[in-house]
Structure formats: structure tokens, C-alpha cells
Enzyme design. Sequence first.
Site, PDB file in Angstrom:
ATOM      1  N   LYS A 152       0.906  -1.143   0.011  1.00  0.00           N
ATOM      2  CA  LYS A 152      -0.274  -0.046  -0.063  1.00  0.00           C
ATOM      3  C   LYS A 152       0.744   1.144   0.045  1.00  0.00           C
ATOM      4  O   LYS A 152       1.884   1.265   0.752  1.00  0.00           O
ATOM      5  CB  LYS A 152      -0.719  -0.133   1.356  1.00  0.00           C
ATOM      6  CG  LYS A 152      -2.057   0.760   1.183  1.00  0.00           C
ATOM      7  CD  LYS A 152      -3.166   0.330   2.226  1.00  0.00           C
ATOM      8  CE  LYS A 152      -4.228   1.394   2.225  1.00  0.00           C
ATOM      9  NZ  LYS A 152      -5.746   0.638   2.956  1.00  0.00           N
ATOM     10  N   ARG A 195     -25.992  -1.625   7.094  1.00  0.00           N
ATOM     11  CA  ARG A 195     -25.666  -3.278   7.054  1.00  0.00           C
ATOM     12  C   ARG A 195     -26.250  -3.939   8.157  1.00  0.00           C
ATOM     13  O   ARG A 195     -26.531  -5.132   7.841  1.00  0.00           O
ATOM     14  CB  ARG A 195     -24.275  -3.341   6.765  1.00  0.00           C
ATOM     15  CG  ARG A 195     -23.630  -3.056   5.545  1.00  0.00           C
ATOM     16  CD  ARG A 195     -22.560  -4.044   5.124  1.00  0.00           C
ATOM     17  NE  ARG A 195     -22.358  -3.699   3.651  1.00  0.00           N
ATOM     18  CZ  ARG A 195     -21.058  -4.075   3.049  1.00  0.00           C
ATOM     19  NH1 ARG A 195     -20.459  -4.828   3.839  1.00  0.00           N
ATOM     20  NH2 ARG A 195     -20.966  -3.867   1.818  1.00  0.00           N
ATOM     21  N   GLU A 205     -19.474  -5.401  10.001  1.00  0.00           N
ATOM     22  CA  GLU A 205     -20.415  -4.412  10.872  1.00  0.00           C
ATOM     23  C   GLU A 205     -21.722  -5.468  11.411  1.00  0.00           C
ATOM     24  O   GLU A 205     -22.099  -5.206  12.364  1.00  0.00           O
ATOM     25  CB  GLU A 205     -20.982  -3.412  10.044  1.00  0.00           C
ATOM     26  CG  GLU A 205     -20.090  -2.226   9.744  1.00  0.00           C
ATOM     27  CD  GLU A 205     -19.056  -2.484   8.833  1.00  0.00           C
ATOM     28  OE1 GLU A 205     -19.251  -3.537   7.826  1.00  0.00           O
ATOM     29  OE2 GLU A 205     -18.251  -1.564   8.503  1.00  0.00           O
TER      30      GLU A 205
HETATM   31  C1  LIG Z   1     -18.898  -1.948   4.835  1.00  0.00           C
HETATM   32  C2  LIG Z   1     -17.653  -1.058   5.031  1.00  0.00           C
HETATM   33  N1  LIG Z   1     -16.991  -0.889   6.150  1.00  0.00           N
HETATM   34  C3  LIG Z   1     -16.036   0.088   6.256  1.00  0.00           C
HETATM   35  C4  LIG Z   1     -15.322   0.570   5.219  1.00  0.00           C
HETATM   36  C5  LIG Z   1     -14.264   1.423   5.277  1.00  0.00           C
HETATM   37  N2  LIG Z   1     -12.981   1.242   4.554  1.00  0.00           N
HETATM   38  C6  LIG Z   1     -12.852   1.846   3.439  1.00  0.00           C
HETATM   39  S1  LIG Z   1     -11.594   1.149   2.660  1.00  0.00           S
HETATM   40  C7  LIG Z   1     -11.261   0.140   4.014  1.00  0.00           C
HETATM   41  C8  LIG Z   1     -10.162  -0.834   4.067  1.00  0.00           C
HETATM   42  C9  LIG Z   1     -10.088  -1.746   2.829  1.00  0.00           C
HETATM   43  O1  LIG Z   1      -8.700  -2.554   3.003  1.00  0.00           O
HETATM   44  P1  LIG Z   1      -8.501  -3.447   1.505  1.00  0.00           P
HETATM   45  O2  LIG Z   1      -9.844  -4.023   1.147  1.00  0.00           O
HETATM   46  O3  LIG Z   1      -7.359  -4.250   1.925  1.00  0.00           O
HETATM   47  O4  LIG Z   1      -8.179  -2.453   0.546  1.00  0.00           O
HETATM   48  P2  LIG Z   1      -6.822  -1.442   0.579  1.00  0.00           P
HETATM   49  O5  LIG Z   1      -7.236  -0.190   1.182  1.00  0.00           O
HETATM   50  O6  LIG Z   1      -5.949  -2.021   1.622  1.00  0.00           O
HETATM   51  O7  LIG Z   1      -6.257  -1.512  -0.749  1.00  0.00           O
HETATM   52  C10 LIG Z   1     -12.314   0.297   5.020  1.00  0.00           C
HETATM   53  C11 LIG Z   1     -12.288  -0.637   6.226  1.00  0.00           C
HETATM   54  C12 LIG Z   1     -15.855   0.305   3.995  1.00  0.00           C
HETATM   55  N3  LIG Z   1     -15.751   0.974   2.858  1.00  0.00           N
HETATM   56  N4  LIG Z   1     -17.117  -0.373   3.933  1.00  0.00           N
END
Ligand SMILES: Cc1ncc(C[n+]2csc(CCOP(=O)(O)OP(=O)(O)O)c2C)c(N)n1
Length: 653
Positions: free
Chosen positions: A291, A405, A377
Site C-alpha cells: 500500500k 448493513r 459491521e
Molecule cells: C462496509 C464498509 N465498512 C468500512 C469501510 C471503510 N473502509 C474503506 S477502505 C477500508 C479498508 C479496505 O482494505 P482493503 O480491502 O485491503 O483495501 P486497501 O485499502 O488495503 O487497498 C475500509 C475499512 C467500507 N468501505 N465499507
Amino acid sequence: MSVEEDTANQGRLLATVHGPQDVKRMSASELDILSAEIRDFLVAKVSRTGGHIGPNLGVVELTLAMHRVFDSPRDRLLFDTGHQAYVHKIITGRQEGFDQLRQRGGLSGYPSRAESDHDIIENSHASTALSYADGLAKAYALRGEARSVVAVVGDGALTGGMCWEALNNIAAAGNPLVIVVNDNGRSYAPTIGGLADHLSTLRLNPGYEKVLDTVKDALGSTPLVGKPMYEVLHAVKKGIKDAVAPQAMFEDLGIKYVGPVDGHDVAAVETALRAAKNFGGPVIVHAVTRKGYGYRPAEEDEADCLHGPGGAFDVETGQLVAAPSVKWTHVFADELVAIADERPDVVGITAAMAEPTGIAKLARKYPERTYDVGIAEQHAATSAAGLALGGLHPVVAVYATFLNRAFDQVLLDVAMHKLPVTFVLDRAGITGPDGPSHYGIWDMSVFGVVPGLRMAAPRDAATLREELREAVAVDDGPTVLRYPSGAVAADLPAIRRIGTVDVLAESARTDVLLVAVGAFGQLGMEVAARVAEQGYGVTVVDPRWVRPVPAELVELAAGHRLVVTVEDGVRLGGVGDALAQAMRDAGVQVPLRDLGVPADWHPHGTRAQILADLGLTAQDVARDVTGWISRLETTPVDPARLTSESTPTPSAN
Ligand SMILES: Cc1ncc(C[n+]2csc(CCOP(=O)(O)OP(=O)(O)O)c2C)c(N)n1
């Protein structure tokens, strides 16, 4: 490679990219240069607007490889969550839009069907892409269309239950479908949970470098024609399995597995994707990425690899340009720790967002009393129910948009069991640049129907502290606190309190009862001042506890000629709607006008711009109120009819 060091890069190649066909014809060395140019471009543009810089820097090569192997938009490329689709936007002809990224009228921060045929889903909530992919693949199979479906999903999003429900179905259906697991070991913070442990064991295995080479060699020399793909993949898979065990997990699902591949090696990813594409069934391509790759401030940002700076940041340091302010989140975080100091039964839950919701502060002091459940969630709500059944008082801190959700879990698993769980909804109301799927505007309607649930909307730091304490004092059902994003509103002291209702302003004339919900308290004061100039008296109240509707609010309504509610949530089923119903039930005939957010998809912009579009400014509301009251025929009511002071405890339904 580093953006700062790349002085020779002038964006020459990037300027020639107008669509996927332009990256398809590039040589390996050109792709290297293009990758560097894309990183420069991303840092230059996103540092001015804010946005998801870290995730996008990590998927540059991955996205290039996808567009080279597949034929979008005929083949469908789906990005889970969608925050990492900037590179896809750049490749699909949207470079120019980046000056206006996340600005009003400009490029969305997520995939957008209005922007491009290359975007088929609009998301921002995690863990949905595999389900979309499952459905799409089934549809293409049924219709006899030979189109590939590719879904990119992060290791963070993979902690969400929907992904596993989808994988279960994808394996059973057996349709051709490519799942690219973008494994960078992070959600915001390092990804938490058994799955994450599995993946990190894989990454940390000393044989990992060797494995990457093995995969590259094996796939590179694979004769794709003439030999059944299953055998090829099986052999590769077993080769890896001998070296590194954990990916057996994917195999056990019954889905073919290719990987791990170095996600920053375009050729390696391409080879894996081509093999997966030709297989004819569901395949997981496990790509390991970093990242923030290539931009030092992101790579070195321990908190979240510059996941998504909310505004402009300094390119040298990655620090936000705007002066830091005290946010609602900070007030909550401090008070929660203070409460936890006094109450050993109080515990915290976050769904992969410890820092953004403030739960991290509790985790630093009481790690054994804080749980990060991953992007889950629904599980968070029912796990909280379990904690409450076990004698604790959980505080679940999530963004308002994400609790949608968990409606069924809040309704049945928590409320029906009358369990003391406090849900703290940050970023409630219109949030702004992230667009409609991120607005926290449904909570007051959706959770307002839950029997026994009490909901509070603090107006400032003082009431946030107070209402949080009142919430954790409730021991016979769920409580919800909701507040907006950004800097906390200046304290607005009440003149007096009637039941749970704070009176913020009153006048000798009782023409209008203005019910200002939550952070609209200050707006209510300004409206009252403006309407007073027209000769009408306004009583401004903050109900504090908006669900159930306080009885005192209904009594107050009866003492005025007009009731106006203002809320930062959808009107349908909102506080105004609920008050109108309570007034009807009580036989109160006073007319009510409810101001709030129409139940619609409101495009992104700043919070102020969107509120202005919706007529939710002091000027607009004052004009409305003056118009309505001036058209009423009835006479003012005697102020003595107002209810007098009583106790401030929130009552249940
Ligand atoms: C249902 C939900 N909960 C929380 C989030 C907040 N959120 C956005 S990106 C993320 C992390 C995603 O991690 P990953 O899928 O590994 O992608 P990366 O950003 O590491 O590329 C979170 C927790 C979300 N988008 N959707």
C-alpha cells in the site's frame, strides 16, 4: 522506485493513454515508465484534492495488467469498495477529471456509471464485488455471452462476510470468473483476524521470494494450448503448497488458486491473469502488493499508509495542509476513555476503523477491552450483543453509513433481547466529497423503527460527552449516538432543560417551535434571530434524545402556532416525521413542517455546498419559516403554557 527521485519522468507516455488499447500496445520498459508516471500523476493530483492515495499507489501495475489481459468494457472489471479505482479511471480516459476529483461536479472518488462504460458498479461499501461478480458470471453463462468477469478485492475487504458467502456460491456455480486478491496486509491499519494471519504467514514465509520465482517460471513456461489448464494450475498450486502452506485455505473452498504473484511486476501479474482467464472456471489470483508503493510518505505512514487524506496534503511530508481542529471523533474518543477508566465493564468495538472512529484511543489504553472485528459491521452488532449478554457494555463505533448493513442484527439480536449496547455513529448526515453512498443520512429513519432503541444527536462537545454518559448508563436496550464529520461545533449552552429537551432560545411570542436536531443547533439560533427581525417569536429546542420522541417535545409543540424541524438526515421517517406522528397521536393540531434531506442520491461536493443545494442554510430556513408563519391565521399562544423543568433521563418507548 520513488516519485521524488524520478526527475526524468515528464508524463510523456501517460499523455498518450486515452483508453485501454493504449496500454495494451506498450512494451515492458514502457510499462515501467508509465507506472512511474501514473504514480507522479496520482501524487500531484490527489495532494491537491485529498482522496485515496495509498490504495491506488499500490494497484498501479495490477490495474495495468488487468487492462492488458482483459478487454474492458466488454469484459467486466469490478473493484471491491471502489476506492482503488483511480488507476482504472486514468487508463479509461478520465485523466483530465483529476483536477476536479471529489469536487462538486467533478470526478467521483469511486467508480461511477455516469462517468464511463468501464464502470459497471458504484460502490464504496466494502466486500460486495464478489457477489456482483457471481451474479454477472451467472447472467453471462445463461445468456450465452463469452465475457470475462474480474473482481479485485483487498485482504481487508475479504474480512467481510459477504465475500465468503460469495466465494461459497462462486465455487458451487463453477462459472469462469477471476478473483484478484490484492493482498497488502492492510485495511486502514494492518488487517486483523484469522484470515489476515493466514495471509501474513504466507507473506512472511522465508520461501516467499522463491515462491514468486517459482510461480513466474512455472506460469511463464506453461503451454496454455494442448494441456488441460486444470493440470497446469494444479501442478503450480501443489508446487506452491509444498513451499508455503496457508493458501490451502483458498483451495479448500474449491476454487483454483494462482499465486502468490508479485503485484508490482506487470508481466508476472499478466501471466497469472492470462492463465486464470483461460481456465474456464473460477480462479483466485493472489497478488501481493504494498500500500502506498513508490511514495515514501505513504509507505512510511504507519497509521494507514495515507489511506485517504480528507483534503490537500503536502507532497514532501504527506501531512494535511489544513490546520488540525478538534473533531467530534476526538471528543468521543477522550470521553470514552474517561468512562472506561470508571467502568471496567465498558468495552469498545471497531469494524476495521480504529483510528477514524477514535476507538484507537481506547485500544491504546485498554487493548484487552477493545476489539477490531474487521470489515464486519453485522458481526460487530451481534458480537456486541454477546458481550452484553456476558455482562459488559459494548460501545460499537462505526461510520453512520456502515451501520445500515447491520439493521437486522440491531433489531433482533440486540434490541429484541433488550441488550445494553451503545452504537456511536460518526460521519452522520451529509458528509461531502465521498458522495451519496457515504452519507450518513438513513440512520435516524432506519433505526428509528427499532422498538426500545434510544437515539441521541449531540449538538456540541459538551452534549456529546453528556449523551455518551447517558447512553452507557442505559442498561435495558440499545442506544445510538450520531454526530457529523469534521470540527466539533462550538458549545451552545441551553437556557433550561424540559425533560430531556434543551431550550436554546425563547421569545415573548410563541409563534414557532424550531426543533434543531444535533449539530443544527447553531443554525437554529441564527434562524431564530432572522425570523425575530420579521416580528415573529421562535423557541429553539434541541431534543437531545430524538428517539423515542420526547413527550415534552409534543407538549411544547402544542404551545406554538407552527412547528418546524430541521435535521441532517432523510425526511422520510426522520425526526420531523416521527414528531408529526406523535403529535397526531396526542391530538395536537399544530401544523408541522419538516426540513431535512430528501430520500434521493445527492451528488458529491463539500458538505456546505450540498446543504446549500438542499436549502438547509440559516438564510433558507429563515425564509421558509417566515413564509409559513406569516400565512397562518391563528393568534400567539400564552408562554405560560410551556412545560416546566423536569428530569433529564431519556425515556424508553
Ligand atoms: C462496509 C464498509 N465498512 C468500512 C469501510 C471503510 N473502509 C474503506 S477502505 C477500508 C479498508 C479496505 O482494505 P482493503 O480491502 O485491503 O483495501 P486497501 O485499502 O488495503 O487497498 C475500509 C475499512 C467500507 N468501505 N465499507
